[in-house]
Write a protein that holds these residues in place. Structure first.
Motif, short mmCIF file in Angstrom:
data_model
loop_
_atom_site.label_atom_id
_atom_site.label_comp_id
_atom_site.label_asym_id
_atom_site.label_seq_id
_atom_site.Cartn_x
_atom_site.Cartn_y
_atom_site.Cartn_z
N VAL A 1 -0.22 -6.61 -3.72
CA VAL A 1 0.21 -5.58 -4.66
C VAL A 1 1.73 -5.43 -4.67
N ARG A 2 2.25 -5.31 -5.87
CA ARG A 2 3.66 -5.02 -6.08
C ARG A 2 3.72 -3.70 -6.84
N SER A 3 4.27 -2.68 -6.22
CA SER A 3 4.24 -1.34 -6.84
C SER A 3 5.54 -1.04 -7.57
N PRO A 4 5.45 -0.68 -8.84
CA PRO A 4 6.65 -0.27 -9.55
C PRO A 4 7.14 1.08 -9.02
N GLN A 5 8.44 1.20 -8.92
CA GLN A 5 9.03 2.43 -8.39
C GLN A 5 9.54 3.32 -9.53
N LYS A 6 10.35 2.72 -10.41
CA LYS A 6 10.93 3.52 -11.49
C LYS A 6 11.43 2.62 -12.61
N VAL A 7 11.70 3.28 -13.72
CA VAL A 7 12.26 2.60 -14.89
C VAL A 7 13.78 2.77 -14.87
N LEU A 8 14.46 1.68 -15.20
CA LEU A 8 15.93 1.74 -15.31
C LEU A 8 16.29 1.06 -16.62
N ASP A 9 16.55 1.86 -17.66
CA ASP A 9 16.72 1.35 -19.03
C ASP A 9 15.47 0.57 -19.44
N TYR B 1 9.04 -1.61 -5.46
CA TYR B 1 9.14 -1.34 -4.03
C TYR B 1 9.16 -2.62 -3.21
N CYS B 2 9.17 -3.75 -3.89
CA CYS B 2 9.26 -5.01 -3.15
C CYS B 2 9.87 -6.07 -4.06
N ASN B 3 10.18 -7.18 -3.47
CA ASN B 3 10.84 -8.28 -4.16
C ASN B 3 9.88 -8.96 -5.13
N ILE B 4 10.36 -9.24 -6.34
CA ILE B 4 9.53 -9.95 -7.33
C ILE B 4 10.26 -11.24 -7.69
N LYS B 5 9.59 -12.37 -7.46
CA LYS B 5 10.25 -13.66 -7.70
C LYS B 5 10.12 -14.08 -9.17
N GLU B 6 11.18 -14.59 -9.70
CA GLU B 6 11.14 -15.12 -11.06
C GLU B 6 10.16 -16.29 -11.10
N GLY B 7 9.37 -16.34 -12.19
CA GLY B 7 8.37 -17.40 -12.29
C GLY B 7 7.00 -17.00 -11.79
N SER B 8 6.90 -15.81 -11.17
CA SER B 8 5.61 -15.37 -10.63
C SER B 8 4.69 -14.92 -11.77
N ASP B 9 3.40 -15.19 -11.58
CA ASP B 9 2.38 -14.66 -12.48
C ASP B 9 1.82 -13.40 -11.86
N LEU B 10 2.00 -12.27 -12.53
CA LEU B 10 1.46 -11.01 -12.03
C LEU B 10 0.35 -10.54 -12.96
N HIS C 1 5.74 -9.02 2.30
CA HIS C 1 5.91 -7.57 2.19
C HIS C 1 5.10 -7.09 1.00
N ILE C 2 4.22 -6.13 1.20
CA ILE C 2 3.32 -5.72 0.14
C ILE C 2 3.27 -4.19 0.04
N ASN C 3 2.64 -3.70 -1.01
CA ASN C 3 2.58 -2.27 -1.27
C ASN C 3 1.14 -1.81 -1.49
N GLN C 4 0.95 -0.51 -1.44
CA GLN C 4 -0.34 0.13 -1.77
C GLN C 4 -1.53 -0.57 -1.13
N THR C 5 -1.36 -0.88 0.13
CA THR C 5 -2.36 -1.65 0.88
C THR C 5 -2.51 -1.03 2.26
N SER D 1 15.68 -0.47 4.64
CA SER D 1 16.60 -1.60 4.76
C SER D 1 16.55 -2.55 3.56
N GLY D 2 15.41 -2.62 2.88
CA GLY D 2 15.26 -3.63 1.81
C GLY D 2 15.22 -5.04 2.37
N ALA D 3 15.02 -5.19 3.67
CA ALA D 3 15.13 -6.50 4.32
C ALA D 3 13.77 -7.13 4.62
N GLU D 4 12.70 -6.42 4.26
CA GLU D 4 11.39 -6.87 4.73
C GLU D 4 11.03 -8.27 4.25
#
Lengths: 371, 66
Positions: free
Chosen positions: A262-270, A276-285, A357-361, A137-140
Motif C-alpha cells: 500500500v502507498r497512502s496519499p498524504q495530501k494534494v499540492l496543486d 507517505y512513501c516513495n513512488i517510483k516512476e514507471g510503477s503500475d499502481l 516501506h509500506i503504509n496502512q498495513t 526522517s523520510g529515509a525508510e
C-alpha cells in the motif's frame, strides 16, 4: 513463559518501569523490546529501563499509540521480554544520520563481526531483523532498499511515531534514545519465526501508471500522462477537489506477488499528490478500496496460527492510519481482542517496514512455538 | 532482441536466491519496489533500454553479475 508482556500507563517514568519489571523480568531474558508514548521524558525513561534490565539488549521506539495483547493504548508504555529459548542470540546496532547519509553498510559490518557471518550468507530461516526508524526522517526507503540489496534475511519493523505531533521521534538502544537514527537488531531464532502482512483492501481494476514522479520528495506529478490529481479523481468518478476526502479509504497499491504493497496519499499540492512513501516512476499502481480491518486481521492471524500450530508471541507494527480508522469506526476494542490470548506488543507506526516501506498495513513478526 | 528484460530478471532472481526457493518471492518484490514491474515482461516483450539500465543498476546494487 518464553515471552512476557506488560504495559503501564503510569506517567512517572521510574514508577512505570518498576511496574513493567515486576511483570516481565526474568533471569533468562535475552531481549527486551518496548514502545513508549512520546509524552514520556525519553531520556529518563530509557535510563530507567537500562537500570531495570542491565544485562539484556534493549530496543524500542516512540509511538503514535501502543498495543498490547487485548488493549489499544495511548500515553503508555508496552514491553516484551523474550527468553533465550526463543532468541538465543541478538545483536543490535545503530544506523546514524539517516536523513543525510546511508550508513547501512557500516552497520552491517558490525553485525557481521559479531556473528562472524556475512549478512549475504545468513540463513533467512533462522535469522530475522527488526528495524525501527526515526519516523520523520523520510529515509525508510533507502534503508530498506540497501538492506534488501545486501542480505536475504527478513527485516521487519516500523517507523517511530510521536503521537501525531510530527515534531520529533525516537528510537532506543540500550538505555539511550536517538533521533535521525535507525536501530537494526538481528536475532538468531532457532525454533523459527513467521511474518503476517495484512492490509484490508480490495484491489480495484483502476490502474494508475506513474508517468512522472519526484521520487525524493514522495510526490507524483502525473498518472497515465495526466496531472495526478485529475487522473486519480477521474478514475474514482469524483471531482478533483474531493479526492483528499477519499485518500484514507482509497489509497493505491503496488501489486507484487498478488498482494498490494500500500502507498497512502498524504495530501494534494496543486495538481500533484504527496504520499507517505516513495513512488517510483514507471510503477503500475491500482486504486484500492478499504474493507473491514478487524475481520481481515482476525482471519490473517487465525490462518497463520493454524498453519504454524500456534506461536509464543507477536510484535505488531501497525499503521497509525489503521488506528485512526479503527477509532473512527469504534472498532479498537474489537481489534485488540483479536490478540487477547497471544503475548503481543506493538505500536501505531508512521510507516511499516517489510521488504520495503509500506503504509496502512500491519506487519507482524511471529515467534514460533518452541515445543 | 526481444525477451532480454525477462532474462535479466530471471538471472537476478536466480543468483540472489542461490537455490533457496523460499526467498524467490521476496526478491521479486524487491525488484518491483525498485520500479521494474516483473510480471509485465515475457520472452517476447520488446526491449526497453530504460528498464534494461535499471536492471543493470539493480544487479550492481545487489552485487550480482548478469
Amino acid at each position: 513463559m518464553a515471552i512476557k508482556t506488560a504495559y503501564s500507563s503510569n506517567k512517572n517514568e521510574k514508577e512505570a518501569v518498576i511496574e513493567l519489571k515486576q511483570k516481565i523480568y526474568d533471569n533468562n531474558n535475552k531481549l527486551i523490546i518496548f514502545f513508549a508514548s512520546s509524552s514520556f521524558n525519553q531520556k529518563k525513561l530509557n535510563s530507567e529501563m537500562l537500570k531495570a534490565f542491565p544485562r539484556t539488549t534493549i530496543i524500542g521506539c516512540s509511538t503514535a499509540g501502543e498495543l498490547v495483547s487485548s488493549k489499544m493504548l495511548v500515553n503508555s508504555i508496552v514491553a516484551m521480554s523474550i527468553s533465550k529459548d526463543i532468541v538465543d542470540d541478538v545483536k543490535a546496532v545503530l544506523v546514524d544520520n539517516i536523513k543525510e547519509q546511508n550508513n547501512v553498510k557500516k552497520a552491517f559490518l558490525a553485525l557481521e563481526k559479531y556473528y562472524n557471518i556475512k549478512m549475504g550468507e545468513m540463513d533467512p530461516a533462522k535469522h530475522v531483523g527488526i528495524i525501527l526508524t526515526d519516523g520523520l526522517s523520510g529515509a525508510e526507503e533507502k534503508l530498506m532498499e540497501t538492506i534488501g540489496d545486501l542480505t536475504n534475511i527478513t527485516f521487519i519493523g516500523g517507523a517511530a511515531g510521536d503521537d501525531l505531533k510530527f515534531k520529533q521521534t525516537f528510537v532506543y538502544l540500550d538505555g539511550i534514545s536517538y533521533s535521525n537514527t535507525a536501530v537494526l537488531a538481528v536475532m538468531h531464532v532457532p525454533k523459527g519465526f513467521d511474518v503476517i502482512k495484512t492490509q484490508s483492501f480490495d484491489v480495484l481494476k483502476k490502474k494508475l501508471v506513474v508517468t512522472k514522479a519526484d521520487e525524493k520528495n514522495r510526490q507524483v506529478l502525473e498518472f497515465n500522462n495526466k496531472p495526478a490529481v485529475e487522473e486519480y479523481a477521474r478514475q474514482l468518478g469524483i471531482k478533483s477537489d474531493k479526492i483528499a476526502d477519499v485518500f484514507m479509504h482509497n489509497p493505491v497499491g503496488l501489486m507484487a506477488e498478488k498482494e498490494p504493497y500500500v502507498r497512502s496519499p498524504q495530501k494534494v499540492l496543486d495538481t500533484k499528490i504527496c504520499f507517505y512513501c516513495n513512488i517510483k516512476e514507471g510503477s503500475d499502481l491500482f486504486i484500492l478500496a478499504s474493507r473491514d480491518i478487524v475481520k481481515d486481521t482476525k482471519k490473517a492471524v487465525e490462518t497463520k496460527l493454524k498453519a504454524i500450530n500456534g506461536c509464543e508471541g507477536m510484535i505488531n507494527f501497525h499503521c497509525i492510519l489503521r488506528t485512526l480508522e479503527l477509532n473512527q469506526k469504534k472498532q479498537s476494542k474489537k481489534y485488540a481482542k483479536i490478540f487477547e490470548k497471544i503475548p503481543m506488543i506493538g505500536f501505531s507506526t508512521y510507516g511499516e517496514e517489510y521488504v520495503g516501506h509500506i503504509n496502512q498495513t500491519s506487519t507482524i513478526l511471529v515467534f514460533k512455538r518452541i515445543g | 532482441m526481444v525477451g532480454q528484460i525477462k532474462e535479466m530478471i530471471e538471472k537476478i532472481v536466480e543468483q540472489k536466491c542461490a537455490g533457496n526457493d523460499i526467498i524467490k518471492s521476496s526478491i521479486k518484490v524487491k525488484i518491483i519496489l525498485k520500479g521494474v514491474m516483473v510480471d509485465n515482461y515475457t520472452t517476447i516483450s520488446e526491449d526497453n533500454p530504460e528498464i534494461i539500465e535499471k536492471l543493470k543498476s539493480i544487479a550492481k546494487d545487489m552485487d550480482i553479475s548478469i
